[in-house]
Structures are given as C-alpha cells and as structure tokens.
Design an enzyme around this catalytic site. Structure first.
Site, short mmCIF file in Angstrom:
data_model
loop_
_atom_site.label_atom_id
_atom_site.label_comp_id
_atom_site.label_asym_id
_atom_site.label_seq_id
_atom_site.Cartn_x
_atom_site.Cartn_y
_atom_site.Cartn_z
N HIS A 97 -11.09 48.65 -2.12
CA HIS A 97 -9.13 47.94 -2.29
C HIS A 97 -10.01 46.67 -2.62
CE1 HIS A 97 -8.93 46.61 1.43
NE2 HIS A 97 -9.26 47.36 2.00
N ASP A 99 -6.95 44.26 -2.80
CA ASP A 99 -5.99 43.48 -1.41
C ASP A 99 -6.80 43.69 -0.40
OD1 ASP A 99 -6.03 46.55 -1.07
OD2 ASP A 99 -4.03 45.81 -0.36
N GLU A 164 -3.98 49.23 0.46
CA GLU A 164 -4.50 49.37 1.80
C GLU A 164 -4.37 48.38 2.62
OE1 GLU A 164 -8.16 49.82 4.91
OE2 GLU A 164 -6.94 47.75 3.75
N GLU A 165 -3.88 47.54 2.52
CA GLU A 165 -3.49 47.16 3.21
C GLU A 165 -1.95 46.81 3.97
OE1 GLU A 165 -5.54 45.33 5.22
OE2 GLU A 165 -7.66 44.43 4.51
#
Length: 431
Positions: A97, A99, A164-165
């Site tokens: 990811h 982010d 994802e975060e």
C-alpha cells in the site's frame, strides 16, 4: 528462467544477488522517491501522483497496467507480468500500500517526514517502514529480473493499493475486480518474519435517552422523592465500559491461538462522544470500540457475543433495560463512515508458496525464518477472505511504523530484496 539446469540457475542466482548489492543506490533512490510523495491517511485522497509513478515503474518492468479509483484522488494500480504458459500455471500476487500514517504538526521529527534521509544505516521518512520500503523492494526486484530477461509461466500481479491505513480496503477491491492467485505475499511491516494476523472489527455503542433534561433538574433525578425518571447517558456508558472490560478479561482466560500471547483478544474503548452542553444532562453518548479476535473466529460471531453480553448487563440496570443499547458495526472507511473490518489471516506452513518463501529466506539469511502472528492488522486478511493463501512478509518493525522519525534499516531492505529475488526465481519452478 524455468527450464535451465540447476548449475546455470545457481550462477544466475548468484549474479542477481550480487547485483542487489552493487545496485544499492538504485533501490535506495527508488525508496526515497516513494517517500517524497506525501500520502498520509488521514486526510487521504492524495495518492494519484504516487500511483502514476508506480505505474511507470511497473510498465518499465514489462507489466501491463490496470487502474481504477477507490475514492476521488485515491487510486488502485495493478501491474500484470504476463506468464508464458497456459492458465493452469500458478499465479502470484505481490501486494503493498502507498498510503502512510498521519503526521501531526506537533510531532517532534528530527528529520522532515517527506524529505527522506539516509543516515547511520537507516532510511528516515514517513512510510519508510510502513510500508514504502516493502513496495520499493517489490518494484526493484521486478526491475532486476526484467533486466535479466527472466519470465514466469504464470501471471504475476503487483498490487499497489491505497486505503490500508484507514480501513478502505483497496486490496479487497482487487479481489472483487477478479484478481485471483495461488499465493499472495503482502510486503507490509513484519521485521522479515513470515506472519499471519488476527482480525479487527470496530463498532459504535450508543446510549440514548428519550427525553432531554436541563442541568438544574439533575437533583430531582438522583435524590429520593425527586420524581424524575431519567439518567445521564455518559454515566450509563460507564456501565457499558465496565461490562466490556469484564468480557475482555473473560476472553483472556478462555480464548487462545498459536502464535499469539494470551489476552490478545482485546476490546479497546477508543473514542467516547457524549452530551450537548454543560447546561444539559447528557441525553446521548457514543462509544467507539476496536475489537481484536483470533483467526479461528469470524467477526459476526464476535459481534454477537459482545451484543449479547452488553444487553444482559443492560437488562440488570433499571434505566438501561428500558433504553436499549444501539449498535453499529464495521464499515468501509475510517474517514467516510468511521468504521472498518480487517479479516484475520492464518498461515498454512504446508502451502507451497510458504515453503518457497521460507526456503528463499534461509538461502539469504542462512537461518530459518520466524513464523509468527502480527499483533496488528494489514490487508493480508482480504486474501484469506477471498480464499487466496497469503502471508505478511516485509522489512521494518512495528516499533518504527507510525512513529516519529520513522525509519527502515538499509541492510534489512537489502536482504529483503535478495529474498524476494530468490523467491521469485523458485516460484517459476512450482508445479
């Protein structure tokens, strides 16, 4: 390349591993370039530029590109390295990811978060450990193998996702779009341990009064003969929190799973919101909880257990029994609807992909890798949810993920890339 004799393969392997060392400046520059893109989430909606960069890197390594918007300003990119055999050849997903964790202006960074610096054997910058280091390793490994003209019988999908975060499941969008494989490697922060994970679901518990009372009427609610049947929603929420703590302690002594310390099934009262003004008795209170559960559980079962426990506790309270608790579980975004679900991921050590990864790690590190369970969650669970065997395996450690002056070891990143190269070489030999 598939089909060459072992001696020839060993020579090529040695040359590739040597090139990882001699071309160190390349992959360090690649990581620094990734860090320079400011992609914190929240606020999110800021990954289009880095995804353009990733797409160009993948195209240069011989991948075709598929991309789509997850949210405005946030895109998912999948690069496909086409296999040369039929559809029965094993397919592989490499996932990361773009982010990164939020940066607060008050944090005392010694190094600018998005101005990467190499110092004392570490690369510093937001996302260095979580997880632009892992993504840089994937991109460089493909570049190196492409330079050597190495191809694979089955397709390899490189998924560069976002969300994802904050639980926005860019990886899930890949599976729903139809990307399937025999094995998936998630290059997230694992300190080069082969990891699975438990699951996480968040939820809101609400206590609500049907009536609103002025603060001056509180004395009539709490004293004998006052005559008002009312309560503060904030004070009643304290009973809910106490009941959750009781259930959490019960889980700690009745539930377990290999690889997890006892007590890993936690219920965290993360955020509480209630009341409207100092001149009113609080007529509404909301509690945001984060629940960790084991890989052999499903979040629906866990939710049912929590609701049943709280409703029984509420039934014992003379006011709450007539003011039923309200629940809202999960969600698709911590930003959009303030909720998330991360499915768990069990590690099947008998899986051919896991065996190859363990073999590749041992070839580089001269010792077997540790197989463990992550105390946090990643996108790895979305593969398990879709029926795709997967593991988490990436550079960096959790002590540096989300941390001030986030960093990743240059040496660890080097051995990670070497392990990926060995793994990919062996992957082409899978039956």
């Amino acid at each position: 390349m598939v089909g060459i004799k072992w001696g020839m393969k060993l020579n090529k392997r040695e040359a590739l591993l040597k090139d990882v060392k001699t071309r160190e400046a390349e992959w360090l520059t690649l990581l620094q370039n990734l860090i320079r893109f400011e992609t914190p989430a929240p606020p999110a909606r800021n990954t289009s530029s880095i995804q353009n960069f990733v797409a160009e890197e993948l195209q240069a390594s011989g991948c075709t590109i598929d991309r789509w918007p997850l949210y405005p300003g946030d895109e998912v990119v999948v690069g496909t390295k086409m296999g040369y055999e039929n559809e029965k050849a094993p397919k592989l997903i490499l996932n990361g990811h773009v982010d990164v964790a939020q940066v607060d202006e008050s944090e005392p960074w010694q190094h600018e978060p998005f101005s990467p610096l190499i110092e004392d054997g570490y690369v510093y910058g937001r996302g260095a450990a979580d997880m632009k280091g892992g993504l840089a390793g994937i991109l460089f490994s493909l570049r190196l193998l492409n330079d050597y003209g190495i191809s694979f019988p089955g397709d390899i999908y490189v998924q560069s996702v976002t969300g994802e975060e904050v639980g926005e499941a860019g990886t899930k969008s890949c599976t729903t779009r139809g990307y399937d494989a025999d094995f998936a490697l998630v290059a997230d922060t694992s300190n080069l341990e082969i990891q699975g994970q438990g699951g996480v679901v968040t939820g809101w518990v609400t206590v609500k009064s049907r009536k609103t009372f002025h603060d001056a009427e509180r004395q009539r609610m709490i004293h004998a003969g006052g005559g008002i049947y009312g309560a503060s929603a904030i004070e009643k929420m304290m009973k809910v929190i106490n009941s959750l703590q009781e259930l959490e302690r019960h889980w700690a002594v009745t539930k377990s799973y290999p690889g997890f310390p006892y007590g890993s099934t936690t219920i965290n009262p993360a955020v509480i919101e209630g009341g409207r003004h100092a001149a009113f008795v609080a007529d509404e209170c909301h509690l945001w909880i984060t629940v960790h559960y084991y890989p052999d559980e499903h979040h629906d079962e866990v939710i049912q257990e929590i609701e049943s426990h709280l409703q029984k506790a509420a039934a014992a309270d003379p006011w709450l029994r007539h003011h039923p608790l309200e629940f809202q579980w999960g969600g698709t975004s911590m930003i959009e609807d303030r909720g998330e679900v991360f499915p768990p991921l069990a590690v099947d050590e008998s899986n051919p992909g896991v065996k190859l990864l363990k073999q590749a790690h041992e070839q580089v590190h001269k010792e077997a890798p540790t197989v463990s369970m992550s105390p946090t969650v990643t996108d790895g669970g979305w593969f398990s949810d879709a029926g795709i065997p997967a593991v988490i395996y990436g550079p960096g450690d959790l002590a540096n993920a989300h941390a001030v002056d986030e960093r990743v070891s240059v040496e660890q990143l080097r051995t990670y890339i070497q392990t990926l190269v060995c793994f990919l070489l062996d992957w082409g030999e899978i039956d």
